[in-house]
Design an enzyme around this catalytic site. Sequence first.
Site, PDB file in Angstrom:
ATOM      1  N   HIS A 106     -42.742 -32.174  22.853  1.00  0.00           N
ATOM      2  CA  HIS A 106     -43.671 -32.494  23.956  1.00  0.00           C
ATOM      3  C   HIS A 106     -43.476 -31.433  25.038  1.00  0.00           C
ATOM      4  O   HIS A 106     -42.575 -31.530  25.880  1.00  0.00           O
ATOM      5  CB  HIS A 106     -43.396 -33.897  24.494  1.00  0.00           C
ATOM      6  CG  HIS A 106     -43.653 -34.975  23.494  1.00  0.00           C
ATOM      7  ND1 HIS A 106     -44.916 -35.213  22.979  1.00  0.00           N
ATOM      8  CD2 HIS A 106     -42.830 -35.866  22.896  1.00  0.00           C
ATOM      9  CE1 HIS A 106     -44.845 -36.217  22.112  1.00  0.00           C
ATOM     10  NE2 HIS A 106     -43.594 -36.624  22.035  1.00  0.00           N
ATOM     11  N   ASP A 163     -47.193 -31.660  21.198  1.00  0.00           N
ATOM     12  CA  ASP A 163     -48.346 -31.489  22.087  1.00  0.00           C
ATOM     13  C   ASP A 163     -47.911 -30.597  23.248  1.00  0.00           C
ATOM     14  O   ASP A 163     -46.722 -30.475  23.532  1.00  0.00           O
ATOM     15  CB  ASP A 163     -48.973 -32.818  22.552  1.00  0.00           C
ATOM     16  CG  ASP A 163     -48.001 -33.819  23.149  1.00  0.00           C
ATOM     17  OD1 ASP A 163     -46.910 -33.417  23.618  1.00  0.00           O
ATOM     18  OD2 ASP A 163     -48.332 -35.020  23.178  1.00  0.00           O
ATOM     19  N   GLU A 219     -43.760 -34.427  16.938  1.00  0.00           N
ATOM     20  CA  GLU A 219     -44.677 -35.048  17.918  1.00  0.00           C
ATOM     21  C   GLU A 219     -45.287 -33.979  18.825  1.00  0.00           C
ATOM     22  O   GLU A 219     -45.412 -34.164  20.035  1.00  0.00           O
ATOM     23  CB  GLU A 219     -43.926 -36.081  18.771  1.00  0.00           C
ATOM     24  CG  GLU A 219     -43.218 -37.153  17.975  1.00  0.00           C
ATOM     25  CD  GLU A 219     -42.570 -38.240  18.833  1.00  0.00           C
ATOM     26  OE1 GLU A 219     -42.845 -38.308  20.047  1.00  0.00           O
ATOM     27  OE2 GLU A 219     -41.780 -39.019  18.275  1.00  0.00           O
ATOM     28  N   ASN A 244     -34.462 -38.249  15.543  1.00  0.00           N
ATOM     29  CA  ASN A 244     -35.650 -37.695  16.206  1.00  0.00           C
ATOM     30  C   ASN A 244     -35.478 -37.754  17.730  1.00  0.00           C
ATOM     31  O   ASN A 244     -35.088 -38.790  18.270  1.00  0.00           O
ATOM     32  CB  ASN A 244     -36.864 -38.551  15.795  1.00  0.00           C
ATOM     33  CG  ASN A 244     -38.197 -37.981  16.196  1.00  0.00           C
ATOM     34  OD1 ASN A 244     -38.497 -36.823  15.888  1.00  0.00           O
ATOM     35  ND2 ASN A 244     -39.025 -38.773  16.861  1.00  0.00           N
ATOM     36  N   GLU A 286     -34.339 -40.909  19.963  1.00  0.00           N
ATOM     37  CA  GLU A 286     -34.041 -40.737  21.392  1.00  0.00           C
ATOM     38  C   GLU A 286     -32.761 -41.444  21.842  1.00  0.00           C
ATOM     39  O   GLU A 286     -32.767 -42.206  22.806  1.00  0.00           O
ATOM     40  CB  GLU A 286     -35.244 -41.180  22.234  1.00  0.00           C
ATOM     41  CG  GLU A 286     -36.511 -40.408  21.900  1.00  0.00           C
ATOM     42  CD  GLU A 286     -37.768 -40.936  22.606  1.00  0.00           C
ATOM     43  OE1 GLU A 286     -37.649 -41.790  23.492  1.00  0.00           O
ATOM     44  OE2 GLU A 286     -38.865 -40.463  22.254  1.00  0.00           O
TER      45      GLU A 286
HETATM   46  O1  G3I Z   1     -51.033 -52.841  22.520  1.00  0.00           O
HETATM   47  C1  G3I Z   1     -51.148 -53.018  23.932  1.00  0.00           C
HETATM   48  C2  G3I Z   1     -52.467 -53.637  24.276  1.00  0.00           C
HETATM   49  O2  G3I Z   1     -52.541 -54.924  23.721  1.00  0.00           O
HETATM   50  C3  G3I Z   1     -52.608 -53.686  25.792  1.00  0.00           C
HETATM   51  O3  G3I Z   1     -53.868 -54.168  26.121  1.00  0.00           O
HETATM   52  C4  G3I Z   1     -52.421 -52.296  26.392  1.00  0.00           C
HETATM   53  C5  G3I Z   1     -52.474 -52.301  27.905  1.00  0.00           C
HETATM   54  O4  G3I Z   1     -51.710 -51.273  28.450  1.00  0.00           O
HETATM   55  O5  G3I Z   1     -51.153 -51.809  26.003  1.00  0.00           O
HETATM   56  C6  G3I Z   1     -51.028 -51.671  24.598  1.00  0.00           C
HETATM   57  O6  G3I Z   1     -49.749 -51.177  24.318  1.00  0.00           O
HETATM   58  C7  G3I Z   1     -49.548 -49.798  24.615  1.00  0.00           C
HETATM   59  C8  G3I Z   1     -49.184 -49.077  23.312  1.00  0.00           C
HETATM   60  O7  G3I Z   1     -48.855 -47.732  23.571  1.00  0.00           O
HETATM   61  C9  G3I Z   1     -50.340 -49.113  22.305  1.00  0.00           C
HETATM   62  O8  G3I Z   1     -51.467 -48.470  22.837  1.00  0.00           O
HETATM   63  C10 G3I Z   1     -48.411 -49.653  25.614  1.00  0.00           C
HETATM   64  O9  G3I Z   1     -48.798 -50.190  26.858  1.00  0.00           O
HETATM   65  C11 G3I Z   1     -48.019 -48.206  25.777  1.00  0.00           C
HETATM   66  O10 G3I Z   1     -46.848 -48.137  26.581  1.00  0.00           O
HETATM   67  C12 G3I Z   1     -47.739 -47.598  24.433  1.00  0.00           C
HETATM   68  O11 G3I Z   1     -47.443 -46.212  24.639  1.00  0.00           O
HETATM   69  C13 G3I Z   1     -46.844 -45.561  23.540  1.00  0.00           C
HETATM   70  C14 G3I Z   1     -45.486 -44.990  23.940  1.00  0.00           C
HETATM   71  O12 G3I Z   1     -44.917 -44.303  22.832  1.00  0.00           O
HETATM   72  C15 G3I Z   1     -44.519 -46.068  24.382  1.00  0.00           C
HETATM   73  O13 G3I Z   1     -43.304 -45.502  24.724  1.00  0.00           O
HETATM   74  C16 G3I Z   1     -47.743 -44.412  23.101  1.00  0.00           C
HETATM   75  O14 G3I Z   1     -48.985 -44.944  22.607  1.00  0.00           O
HETATM   76  C17 G3I Z   1     -47.052 -43.614  21.996  1.00  0.00           C
HETATM   77  O15 G3I Z   1     -47.829 -42.478  21.715  1.00  0.00           O
HETATM   78  C18 G3I Z   1     -45.680 -43.182  22.489  1.00  0.00           C
HETATM   79  O16 G3I Z   1     -45.041 -42.461  21.461  1.00  0.00           O
HETATM   80  C19 G3I Z   1     -43.736 -41.954  21.756  1.00  0.00           C
HETATM   81  C20 G3I Z   1     -42.965 -41.916  20.461  1.00  0.00           C
HETATM   82  O17 G3I Z   1     -42.965 -43.183  19.837  1.00  0.00           O
HETATM   83  C21 G3I Z   1     -41.531 -41.425  20.686  1.00  0.00           C
HETATM   84  N1  G3I Z   1     -41.516 -40.167  21.395  1.00  0.00           N
HETATM   85  C22 G3I Z   1     -42.304 -40.100  22.618  1.00  0.00           C
HETATM   86  C23 G3I Z   1     -43.746 -40.531  22.346  1.00  0.00           C
HETATM   87  C24 G3I Z   1     -44.594 -40.386  23.578  1.00  0.00           C
HETATM   88  O18 G3I Z   1     -44.159 -41.254  24.587  1.00  0.00           O
END
Ligand code: G3I
Length: 322
Positions: free
Chosen positions: A209, A241, A239, A173, A132
Amino acid sequence: QGNLNQLAKAAGKLYFGSATDNSELSDSAYVNVLKNKDEFGQITPGNTQKWQYTEPSNGVFDYTQGDVITNFAEANGQILRCHNLVWHNQLPSWVSSGSWTAAQLTDVINAHIASEVGHYKGQCYAWDVVNEALNDDGTFRADVFYNVLGTSYLPIAFKAAAAADPDARLYYNDYNIEYSGAKATAALNIVKTIQAAGAPIHGVGFQGHFIVGGTPSQTDLTNVLNSFVALDVDVAYTELDVRFSSLPANAAGYAQQANDYGAVVGACLAVSRCVGITVWDFDDKYSWIPSTFSGQGEACLYWQNLTAKPAYYKVQSLLAAA
Ligand code: G3I
């Protein structure tokens, strides 16, 4: 009719896969589906190989959480797309807020990549090396990497990854590059920039997405894939969906969603260098969408109760017919 990865391989692809995340692995019903390599022959760690997890402070590396996913995949005979090395998001503030000279930030990137790619050497079929880098208008994202190094951070990162694991396929990516327009053109230019600098790039990942009813046509998707293949790189949907922009969904919506998934699968099938398709998790229970786009969702192939949607059967039948 058969399982998705098995069918994808019979159709000449390398894999059909899914992202997953550490917290999901305690859900045994979910895991029973995920671990079947005939269904998902490829796994992407959804979070825990990212910089905030793997180098939370300068020179302090931690692969414990990433290893949980990579060990899971290996135990189940699934190949890995590793994700990711250089990204503005989920980047610890010691990197994003540091006041770096170009030489210092180059060292930081090199050290991060040498350690992480070195740790996973031989395990990753592919790495998302840079993720990105672009804004939706095709300009470069003004993150710390671009602000300090300009576009030179791109070949720096790819060279470092190649040095640490010469056998990994190295990918750029991004999202919203799946269809023609300024951002896809800018991504083509990224490939050219990396190649012109003498750095290796083996593939471009199209995140995919999409929105139900707003997914690009199979023709446009195919044309864009071919424009990248013309630069001698592999392509993949990394990715995928397809979310509903409003809920609840109805039967017509699920049928549209099936067609939208079908357009993407059809495009990949039409392009021999499209190596595979990864869904960004397969079960609505673990989709990233609802927490990011309030009121939207149901983007995955399976409902929360782990039953397959019409989209699943569409993907299955297209793979089977190929
Ligand atoms: O690990 C913490 C946890 O300790 C805490 O309690 C909780 C409370 O919100 O947050 C947890 O972290 C979260 C993490 O995912 C793990 O679940 C973050 O807040 C959350 O922001 C994070 O989101 C991820 C996101 O990337 C961040 O940008 C998504 O799971 C993940 O699927 C998403 O993946 C991205 C790709 O890497 C790149 N392309 C887009 C895609 C979708 O956004």
